[in-house]
Design a protein around this motif. Structure first.
Motif, mmCIF file in Angstrom:
data_model
loop_
_atom_site.group_PDB
_atom_site.id
_atom_site.type_symbol
_atom_site.label_atom_id
_atom_site.label_comp_id
_atom_site.label_asym_id
_atom_site.label_seq_id
_atom_site.Cartn_x
_atom_site.Cartn_y
_atom_site.Cartn_z
ATOM 1 N N ASP A 176 0.833 -1.206 0.000
ATOM 2 C CA ASP A 176 0.000 0.000 0.000
ATOM 3 C C ASP A 176 0.869 1.258 0.000
ATOM 4 N N GLU A 184 -2.720 3.491 -9.344
ATOM 5 C CA GLU A 184 -3.938 2.877 -8.812
ATOM 6 C C GLU A 184 -3.617 1.567 -8.097
ATOM 7 N N ASP A 185 -4.270 1.340 -6.971
ATOM 8 C CA ASP A 185 -4.042 0.131 -6.194
ATOM 9 C C ASP A 185 -4.234 -1.113 -7.054
ATOM 10 N N THR A 210 -0.728 -6.520 7.844
ATOM 11 C CA THR A 210 -1.527 -5.299 7.819
ATOM 12 C C THR A 210 -0.699 -4.084 8.231
ATOM 13 N N ARG A 221 -3.913 0.680 4.607
ATOM 14 C CA ARG A 221 -5.230 1.266 4.839
ATOM 15 C C ARG A 221 -6.299 0.177 4.822
ATOM 16 N N PRO A 222 -7.364 0.333 5.604
ATOM 17 C CA PRO A 222 -8.445 -0.658 5.584
ATOM 18 C C PRO A 222 -9.023 -0.877 4.188
ATOM 19 N N GLU A 223 -9.165 0.205 3.417
ATOM 20 C CA GLU A 223 -9.743 0.063 2.076
ATOM 21 C C GLU A 223 -8.805 -0.708 1.143
ATOM 22 N N TRP A 224 -7.493 -0.582 1.355
ATOM 23 C CA TRP A 224 -6.520 -1.341 0.561
ATOM 24 C C TRP A 224 -6.632 -2.825 0.881
ATOM 25 N N ARG A 226 -9.270 -4.364 2.068
ATOM 26 C CA ARG A 226 -10.544 -4.860 1.524
ATOM 27 C C ARG A 226 -10.431 -5.123 0.028
ATOM 28 N N ALA A 227 -9.760 -4.224 -0.672
ATOM 29 C CA ALA A 227 -9.582 -4.413 -2.117
ATOM 30 C C ALA A 227 -8.716 -5.634 -2.399
ATOM 31 N N GLU A 230 -10.875 -8.727 -1.925
ATOM 32 C CA GLU A 230 -11.783 -8.892 -3.066
ATOM 33 C C GLU A 230 -11.041 -9.419 -4.290
ATOM 34 N N SER A 260 -10.445 -3.610 9.220
ATOM 35 C CA SER A 260 -10.778 -3.562 7.798
ATOM 36 C C SER A 260 -12.043 -4.347 7.465
#
Length: 420
Positions: A176, A184-185, A210, A221-224, A226-227, A230, A260
């Motif tokens: 991250d 872009e991630d 993490t 980051r939590p959103e990273w 989660r991505a 997924e 996350s």
């Protein structure tokens, strides 16, 4: 405080040159209690190292010590391989009741051996067995252990070189914010997965921390996260979270990934799981992944029963409610305020962290080691991390008092000023 380095002794005469921590902290330690260590000459040191994260509840925690002494005095089983024992049963019940069930986590529990790298090796081995593939994806600046499989997914060039042979079947991807937000991630990762000409073998799994501890306190980051979860699901890859240093409450919640909202397929846990600094590790995985044959992965010391005893006492004492998490987050705010003040006073410094793991980074990279050296002279134990040892790493016990935490932070600020 004036410290006289120990004279040439049995350590220098007999012990291998591979030793490291003793070089930065030239003292012979004799006792330890809570957040303090004492050397044989009577000097006292405030410990912001906590056994590299193995002593989240301090040295010789009295509650855990009592449980251990009682168990030993009644001749409880010490060595049990993977036999069923009352100590193991008590730990498993406590782990289920205090940790897994309240978080609705379905994991099976495996005892792969006494150390963190044992847990990582088991996780990699299981992922390859489940998916029938060899490749594992890791991340830049990752650290997962010193045995060959773990080194293959570790980023540090110095540690990798120690293997002496090629480290294969591991592919690094950018962690991250590796490109400072300019890319872009997962753009590169996903493109390689989808391009039949990329040369990337389909991975069995992705392994991630993490918060990268040895890598320099790099916080995902939590959103990273989660991505990433997924992406793994979409591409039929297992997600392994290495929670060896950041689990057991280090970031606040018991597992560092809780914030996350993800549920990894496999989780590795070690360091502070015993609570008392005794060797113990776990590999946790979803039930459908439990395809091991009996004895397919084993180890002589995977049944450290005294560690089960202190681990159960730790969970029952500190994790039966949310108080430990709240306290850790409050102490973390105290650290954050102090580090912010240091960075406002000292140019070329930056800080980052979560819970009670923090890093103070120096643009003048050798200065981090100088700060740690001066801190030791002032009675504070801190170490460096990062690929060039450019980060001062703070890992105080979760049970540290606000006063001791404040004293250590003042000492750190003084060490920073005096090395400017």
């Amino acid at each position: 405080m004036t410290i006289t380095p120990p004279a040439l002794s049995v350590f220098e005469a007999l012990e291998s040159e591979v030793r490291s921590y003793c070089r930065g902290w030239p003292a012979v330690f004799d006792r330890a209690q809570g957040s303090h260590m004492f050397d044989e000459d009577g000097h006292t040191y405030l410990d912001f190292f906590a056994g590299a994260g193995s002593l989240n509840y301090g040295h010789n925690n009295p509650v855990l010590k009592r449980a251990l002494i009682d168990y030993i005095e009644r001749d409880g089983v010490t060595h049990g391989l993977d036999m069923s024992t009352t100590a193991k049963r008590a730990f498993l019940e406590s782990f289920q009741n205090n940790i897994l069930r309240p978080r609705d986590l379905p994991y099976k529990v495996m005892f792969p051996g006494p150390t963190g790298t044992n847990a990582v090796e088991a996780a990699l081995k299981l992922a390859r067995k489940v998916k029938g593939r060899e490749s594992i994806v890791s991340f830049t600046n990752a650290f997962h252990g010193m045995s060959l499989g773990s080194l293959a997914v570790t980023g540090n060039a110095f540690k990798r070189a120690g293997a002496g042979i090629p480290l294969v079947h591991g592919t690094p991807m950018p962690f991250d914010n590796y490109f400072d937000g300019t890319v872009e991630d997962f753009l590169w990762f996903e493109r390689l997965l989808e391009d039949q000409g990329s040369g990337l073998n389909k991975p069995a799994a992705v392994i991630v921390e993490t918060v990268q501890g040895e890598g320099g306190i790099n916080v995902a980051r939590p959103e990273w996260l989660r991505a990433l979860a997924e992406l793994c699901e979409r591409q039929d890859m297992l997600l392994i979270v290495d929670d060896i240093q950041m689990g057991c409450g280090r970031t606040g919640a018991f597992f560092s990934f809780e914030e996350s909202g993800i549920t990894p397929d496999i989780v590795t846990v070690s360091k502070s799981i015993s609570g008392y600094g005794m060797p113990m590790s776990l590999a946790l995985f979803k039930p459908e992944l439990d395809i091991w044959e009996p004895g397919e992965h084993n180890g002589t010391f995977r049944g450290n029963n005294p560690a089960f005893v202190t681990a159960a006492a730790t969970l029952d004492t500190y994790w039966a409610d949310s108080q430990m998490e709240k306290q850790t987050l409050a102490r973390g705010e105290q650290v954050e305020q102090a580090l912010r003040a240091i960075c406002e006073e000292q140019s070329g410094t930056h800080f980052r962290g979560r819970g009670l793991v923090w890093g103070l980074e120096f643009e003048d990279k050798p200065r981090a080691s100088a700060v740690c050296k001066r801190a030791f002279e002032l009675g504070l134990l801190v170490e460096t991390s990062g690929p060039e040892s450019e980060v001062v790493k703070l890992l105080p016990a979760l049970t540290i008092s606000p006063d001791d935490l404040d004293e250590g932070l003042r000492t750190l600020a003084r060490a920073v000023r005096e090395t400017a």
